[in-house]
Design an enzyme around this catalytic site. Structure first.
Site, PDB file in Angstrom:
ATOM      1  N   ILE A  56      72.100  62.923  27.196  1.00  8.19           N
ATOM      2  CA  ILE A  56      72.260  61.495  27.485  1.00  8.19           C
ATOM      3  C   ILE A  56      71.328  61.060  28.605  1.00  8.19           C
ATOM      4  O   ILE A  56      70.702  60.007  28.546  1.00  8.19           O
ATOM      5  CB  ILE A  56      73.741  61.201  27.833  1.00  8.19           C
ATOM      6  CG1 ILE A  56      74.577  61.268  26.552  1.00  8.19           C
ATOM      7  CG2 ILE A  56      73.900  59.859  28.538  1.00  8.19           C
ATOM      8  CD1 ILE A  56      76.050  61.163  26.752  1.00  8.19           C
ATOM      9  N   ARG A  57      71.232  61.906  29.628  1.00  2.00           N
ATOM     10  CA  ARG A  57      70.417  61.545  30.791  1.00  2.00           C
ATOM     11  C   ARG A  57      68.925  61.538  30.509  1.00  2.00           C
ATOM     12  O   ARG A  57      68.164  60.823  31.148  1.00  2.00           O
ATOM     13  CB  ARG A  57      70.658  62.576  31.898  1.00  2.00           C
ATOM     14  CG  ARG A  57      71.661  62.149  32.878  1.00  2.00           C
ATOM     15  CD  ARG A  57      71.829  63.016  34.055  1.00  2.00           C
ATOM     16  NE  ARG A  57      70.898  64.096  34.315  1.00  2.00           N
ATOM     17  CZ  ARG A  57      71.008  64.889  35.360  1.00  2.00           C
ATOM     18  NH1 ARG A  57      71.981  64.696  36.224  1.00  2.00           N
ATOM     19  NH2 ARG A  57      70.155  65.855  35.575  1.00  2.00           N
TER      20      ARG A  57
ATOM     21  N   TYR B  67      73.204  66.352  29.478  1.00  9.76           N
ATOM     22  CA  TYR B  67      71.763  66.269  29.718  1.00  9.76           C
ATOM     23  C   TYR B  67      71.023  65.569  28.585  1.00  9.76           C
ATOM     24  O   TYR B  67      69.939  65.024  28.806  1.00  9.76           O
ATOM     25  CB  TYR B  67      71.186  67.661  30.013  1.00  9.76           C
ATOM     26  CG  TYR B  67      71.753  68.214  31.303  1.00  9.76           C
ATOM     27  CD1 TYR B  67      71.488  67.597  32.516  1.00  9.76           C
ATOM     28  CD2 TYR B  67      72.605  69.316  31.307  1.00  9.76           C
ATOM     29  CE1 TYR B  67      72.038  68.051  33.702  1.00  9.76           C
ATOM     30  CE2 TYR B  67      73.155  69.788  32.479  1.00  9.76           C
ATOM     31  CZ  TYR B  67      72.867  69.151  33.679  1.00  9.76           C
ATOM     32  OH  TYR B  67      73.411  69.599  34.844  1.00  9.76           O
TER      33      TYR B  67
ATOM     34  N   GLY C  62      69.451  62.946  40.199  1.00 11.54           N
ATOM     35  CA  GLY C  62      69.391  63.386  38.810  1.00 11.54           C
ATOM     36  C   GLY C  62      68.588  62.411  37.973  1.00 11.54           C
ATOM     37  O   GLY C  62      68.253  61.324  38.422  1.00 11.54           O
TER      38      GLY C  62
ATOM     39  N   THR D 151      71.469  55.096  38.713  1.00 20.11           N
ATOM     40  CA  THR D 151      72.576  56.001  38.439  1.00 20.11           C
ATOM     41  C   THR D 151      73.246  55.636  37.126  1.00 20.11           C
ATOM     42  O   THR D 151      73.702  54.507  36.970  1.00 20.11           O
ATOM     43  CB  THR D 151      73.634  56.030  39.576  1.00 20.11           C
ATOM     44  OG1 THR D 151      74.864  56.546  39.048  1.00 20.11           O
ATOM     45  CG2 THR D 151      73.892  54.674  40.195  1.00 20.11           C
ATOM     46  N   ILE D 152      73.258  56.588  36.220  1.00 20.16           N
ATOM     47  CA  ILE D 152      73.954  56.309  34.960  1.00 20.16           C
ATOM     48  C   ILE D 152      75.441  56.163  35.208  1.00 20.16           C
ATOM     49  O   ILE D 152      76.132  55.548  34.418  1.00 20.16           O
ATOM     50  CB  ILE D 152      73.702  57.391  33.884  1.00 20.16           C
ATOM     51  CG1 ILE D 152      73.876  58.774  34.450  1.00 20.16           C
ATOM     52  CG2 ILE D 152      72.365  57.218  33.235  1.00 20.16           C
ATOM     53  CD1 ILE D 152      73.829  59.823  33.386  1.00 20.16           C
ATOM     54  N   ASP D 153      75.929  56.733  36.330  1.00 18.10           N
ATOM     55  CA  ASP D 153      77.368  56.643  36.626  1.00 18.10           C
ATOM     56  C   ASP D 153      77.795  55.197  36.926  1.00 18.10           C
ATOM     57  O   ASP D 153      78.979  54.892  36.899  1.00 18.10           O
ATOM     58  CB  ASP D 153      77.732  57.520  37.835  1.00 18.10           C
ATOM     59  CG  ASP D 153      77.620  59.000  37.539  1.00 18.10           C
ATOM     60  OD1 ASP D 153      77.224  59.344  36.399  1.00 18.10           O
ATOM     61  OD2 ASP D 153      77.908  59.819  38.424  1.00 18.10           O
TER      62      ASP D 153
ATOM     63  N   MET E 140      79.471  61.975  31.703  1.00 19.67           N
ATOM     64  CA  MET E 140      79.229  61.966  33.140  1.00 19.67           C
ATOM     65  C   MET E 140      80.116  60.957  33.861  1.00 19.67           C
ATOM     66  O   MET E 140      80.692  60.074  33.244  1.00 19.67           O
ATOM     67  CB  MET E 140      77.774  61.617  33.438  1.00 19.67           C
ATOM     68  CG  MET E 140      76.826  62.691  33.056  1.00 19.67           C
ATOM     69  SD  MET E 140      75.535  61.973  32.067  1.00 19.67           S
ATOM     70  CE  MET E 140      76.430  61.396  30.678  1.00 19.67           C
ATOM     71  N   GLY E 141      80.090  61.071  35.160  1.00 17.92           N
ATOM     72  CA  GLY E 141      80.900  60.203  36.014  1.00 17.92           C
ATOM     73  C   GLY E 141      81.575  61.056  37.059  1.00 17.92           C
ATOM     74  O   GLY E 141      82.651  61.586  36.867  1.00 17.92           O
TER      75      GLY E 141
HETATM   76  N1  ADP Z   1      73.461  60.886  53.624  1.00 13.88           N
HETATM   77  C1  ADP Z   1      72.199  61.167  53.331  1.00 13.88           C
HETATM   78  N2  ADP Z   1      71.203  60.944  54.231  1.00 13.88           N
HETATM   79  C2  ADP Z   1      69.910  61.217  53.939  1.00 13.88           C
HETATM   80  N3  ADP Z   1      69.506  61.709  52.753  1.00 13.88           N
HETATM   81  C3  ADP Z   1      70.439  61.947  51.812  1.00 13.88           C
HETATM   82  C4  ADP Z   1      71.827  61.695  52.045  1.00 13.88           C
HETATM   83  N4  ADP Z   1      72.513  62.039  50.921  1.00 13.88           N
HETATM   84  C5  ADP Z   1      71.591  62.487  50.043  1.00 13.88           C
HETATM   85  N5  ADP Z   1      70.344  62.428  50.568  1.00 13.88           N
HETATM   86  C6  ADP Z   1      69.104  62.822  49.906  1.00 13.88           C
HETATM   87  O1  ADP Z   1      68.894  61.935  48.794  1.00 13.88           O
HETATM   88  C7  ADP Z   1      68.370  62.644  47.682  1.00 13.88           C
HETATM   89  C8  ADP Z   1      69.182  62.369  46.447  1.00 13.88           C
HETATM   90  O2  ADP Z   1      70.583  62.541  46.680  1.00 13.88           O
HETATM   91  P1  ADP Z   1      71.594  62.951  45.523  1.00 13.88           P
HETATM   92  O3  ADP Z   1      72.967  62.824  46.048  1.00 13.88           O
HETATM   93  O4  ADP Z   1      71.204  64.271  44.961  1.00 13.88           O
HETATM   94  O5  ADP Z   1      71.307  61.929  44.347  1.00 13.88           O
HETATM   95  P2  ADP Z   1      71.606  60.392  44.187  1.00 13.88           P
HETATM   96  O6  ADP Z   1      70.667  59.639  45.024  1.00 13.88           O
HETATM   97  O7  ADP Z   1      71.393  60.152  42.740  1.00 13.88           O
HETATM   98  O8  ADP Z   1      73.042  60.181  44.607  1.00 13.88           O
HETATM   99  C9  ADP Z   1      68.336  64.102  48.061  1.00 13.88           C
HETATM  100  O9  ADP Z   1      67.000  64.448  48.343  1.00 13.88           O
HETATM  101  C10 ADP Z   1      69.222  64.199  49.285  1.00 13.88           C
HETATM  102  O10 ADP Z   1      68.779  65.179  50.194  1.00 13.88           O
HETATM  103  O1  FBP Z   2      73.115  68.689  37.060  1.00 14.33           O
HETATM  104  P1  FBP Z   2      72.739  67.752  38.123  1.00 14.33           P
HETATM  105  O2  FBP Z   2      71.301  67.423  38.163  1.00 14.33           O
HETATM  106  O3  FBP Z   2      73.261  68.153  39.456  1.00 14.33           O
HETATM  107  O4  FBP Z   2      73.407  66.374  37.783  1.00 14.33           O
HETATM  108  C1  FBP Z   2      74.766  66.168  37.523  1.00 14.33           C
HETATM  109  C2  FBP Z   2      75.146  64.796  38.004  1.00 14.33           C
HETATM  110  O5  FBP Z   2      74.202  63.831  37.656  1.00 14.33           O
HETATM  111  C3  FBP Z   2      74.849  62.610  37.320  1.00 14.33           C
HETATM  112  O6  FBP Z   2      74.667  62.386  35.970  1.00 14.33           O
HETATM  113  C4  FBP Z   2      74.264  61.478  38.116  1.00 14.33           C
HETATM  114  O7  FBP Z   2      74.276  61.783  39.450  1.00 14.33           O
HETATM  115  P2  FBP Z   2      73.248  61.132  40.483  1.00 14.33           P
HETATM  116  O8  FBP Z   2      73.376  59.646  40.285  1.00 14.33           O
HETATM  117  O9  FBP Z   2      73.721  61.585  41.810  1.00 14.33           O
HETATM  118  O10 FBP Z   2      71.900  61.596  40.133  1.00 14.33           O
HETATM  119  C5  FBP Z   2      76.328  62.847  37.600  1.00 14.33           C
HETATM  120  O11 FBP Z   2      77.137  62.180  36.707  1.00 14.33           O
HETATM  121  C6  FBP Z   2      76.417  64.331  37.473  1.00 14.33           C
HETATM  122  O12 FBP Z   2      77.473  64.861  38.221  1.00 14.33           O
END
Ligand code: ADP
Ligand code: FBP
Ligand code: MG
Length: 530
Positions: free
Chosen positions: A455-456, A453, A182, A300-302, A345-346
């Protein structure tokens, strides 16, 4: 240990915390990252130990346990290096100059003059202390103990920064940047700083991969050429110059694409999911014996990445949340029996809700995922809202999106990355509050605000701007130093490199026994809702 002067010396002073939980279950909302474990209140075992499944291997009766723990810790936090798989890789003096002269040829990056005398590099043996508090007892607020006696054991991590020797010739580097997950305030600041620092090393081939990991394989998406000129002003707006996405190709397809494109430095900006991906890419590159450096920058803002003081964008999110909280307060305060509800968020961690509540001083009830609560019943949130309406005429609730999910119907739906899609706890609290006050025959004017959104999407504030700048620079220093599979973060105000698995083994959570959560409770004046 010397004691501080005190008006009365009270031996055996004991304090009972009302809000301490006996156990809590920590988990990712993304099953791909899922790890669940119990944390006991009286003896909080260090999360790093737990995450490596080695709690059972340490025998605390062994007189050498501290030494063994330290050896194990050093092994775990050792930074993977390109020479691990390619021992013949040679280093050369750094082209990153700490004392620069104006480039000889104007407009040509990389013509910076070295000053051999100057020595401002980071020594590979420099370390940063991970924990700075000596907890004299496992029952001290927020105590994270390694052993049942809560003994002090130094835990050192590697200091980030430019090294005297580098493992990549700048003219042979093709660097790529990708932003995943995100949005988060500060993404553009980090992209900008990575590009600027790469150019200072003398790198000329720098590209952006559009729309996250998808950009590696989607034929409709083309690389974005990056230079200081392109990124000069991008930090003035929010979002990501490169775009973001969730989901995407397999790791092996990404590594195929790296090979095809000739990319040998990859900077990955993202949260826990992205870092899990980055680590898998690093492992695949090692398997194929590729000299590629994969460096993460936690986004991550979280604020749910382990071991770091905070992640970029978090401060900005807290600041921006003030506007929503203030609006909810004004609405509630100006209405007859007004109740304002703000959802922030969180997903797994309540840091934004907790810090925003503390910052505003306008919140009466703060609800976070780490602390279970009841809505109904004599000790529930609704009964406290009734008390607040009767005693002060209005109330404001701040709820983190992942809080109280046990009260909602599970959908089992997931997003493209595999993250569980949560039910809307804010809407649920709004509906239940309206229903409850109608049932008890008391007028209540309930207003709900969800600023997620807004905030993000905003640009980073000044403190995040600085954080992003330093993280971006250190990411490049880490790559040139030959590290791979690492990420960068602040640790007790210093900058450090961490092996990726150490920071994503589980989400960083608000400790319900920490001083910060207790401060939040002191500020809101809320009781236990359990
Ligand atoms: N366990 C994993 N192994 C490989 N790629 C991953 C895994 N988890 C998530 N990804 C990939 O990382 C990217 C971002 O993951 P996401 O969970 O949406 O956001 P964030 O990195 O902010 O937690 C996505 O393209 C997703 O397919
Ligand atoms: O609507 P989206 O893009 O799925 O994002 C929602 C999520 O994004 C966040 O703001 C941040 O999540 P990530 O760090 O995984 O990007 C979460 O707090 C929230 O659940
Ligand atoms: Mg995530």
């Amino acid at each position: 240990m010397d004691t501080l002067p005190h008006v009365i010396t009270t031996p055996n002073l004991t304090t009972t915390f009302r809000h301490g939980l006996t156990t809590s279950t920590l988990r990712y909302s993304n099953p791909r990252l899922f790890r669940s474990f119990k944390v006991a209140n009286n003896f909080r075992v260090s999360s790093e130990l737990k995450s490596r499944n080695n709690t059972t291997t340490i025998d605390y009766t062994d007189p050498d346990w501290k030494m063994k723990f330290t050896e194990n810790f050093e092994k775990r936090f050792r930074l993977p290096h390109v020479t691990d798989t390619l021992p013949d890789s040679v280093s050369m003096p750094s082209t990153f100059c700490l004392k620069m002269r104006t480039p000889v040829k104007s407009g040509v990056p990389g013509n910076y003059q070295l000053d051999e005398e100057w020595n401002g590099y980071i020594n590979d043996n420099d370390r940063v202390l991970l924990k700075t508090i000596y907890h004299s007892s496992p029952t001290s607020a927020g105590a994270e103990c390694i052993d049942p006696g809560c003994n002090w054991v130094e835990q050192w991590v590697h200091r980030a920064g430019p090294r005297k020797n580098i493992y990549f010739k700048p003219e042979e580097v093709k660097a790529a940047i990708v932003t995943c997950g995100g949005l988060c305030p500060g993404l553009n600041d980090v992209i900008r700083q990575i590009v600027i620092t790469l150019e200072i090393y003398g790198v000329k081939k720098i590209v952006g991969i559009p729309f996250g990991y998808r950009g590696f394989t989607n034929k409709e998406l083309t690389e974005v050429p990056l230079s200081r000129k392109v990124v000069q002003n991008i930090h003035l707006s929010g979002g990501s110059l490169l775009g973001v996405s969730r989901g995407g190709p397999d790791v092996s397809e990404i590594v195929d694409s790296l090979e095809e494109r000739g990319i040998n430095m990859l900077f990955v900006l993202g949260g826990n999911g992205t870092h899990a991906g980055a680590n898998a890419i690093h492992n695949e590159c090692c398997k194929r014996r590729l000299k590629v450096s994969i460096i993460g920058v936690p986004k991550t803002i979280d604020n749910d990445i382990l071991l770091m003081d905070k992640t970029f964008g978090f401060d900005t999110a807290v600041e921006e949340a003030q506007r929503a909280i203030n609006a909810a307060y004004i609405e509630a305060h100006s209405a007859y029996h007004g109740i304002g509800i703000v959802k922030l968020m969180g997903r797994s961690s309540g840091f934004i809700a907790m810090q925003s509540s503390l910052a505003s001083g306008q919140i009466d009830i703060c609800l976070i995922p780490e602390v279970p609560f009841n809505l109904h019943g004599p000790h529930g949130v609704l009964s406290h809202l009734k008390y607040l309406i009767e005693s002060k005429g209005s109330a404001v609730v701040c709820v983190a999106e992942g809080a109280g999910q046990n009260l909602l119907k599970k959908t089992n739906a997931t997003d493209a990355s595999g993250n569980v899609i949560f039910g809307d706890i804010g809407v649920y609290i709004q509906q239940e509050t309206k229903k409850h006050f109608k049932e008890i025959g008391i007028h209540a004017d309930v207003k709900y605000i969800d600023p997620t959104y807004m905030i993000r999407a905003c640009r980073a504030n000044a403190s995040d701007g600085i954080l992003c700048t330093v993280l971006g620079q250190n990411a490049v220093h880490g790559a040139f130093a030959g590290f791979s599979g690492i990420t960068v973060g602040t640790c007790n105000t210093h900058y450090a490199y961490f092996p990726i698995p150490e920071v994503i083994s589980h989400p960083q959570l608000v400790d319900p026994n920490s001083r910060m959560w207790h401060r939040c409770l002191t500020s809101t004046g809320q009781p236990d809702f359990d």
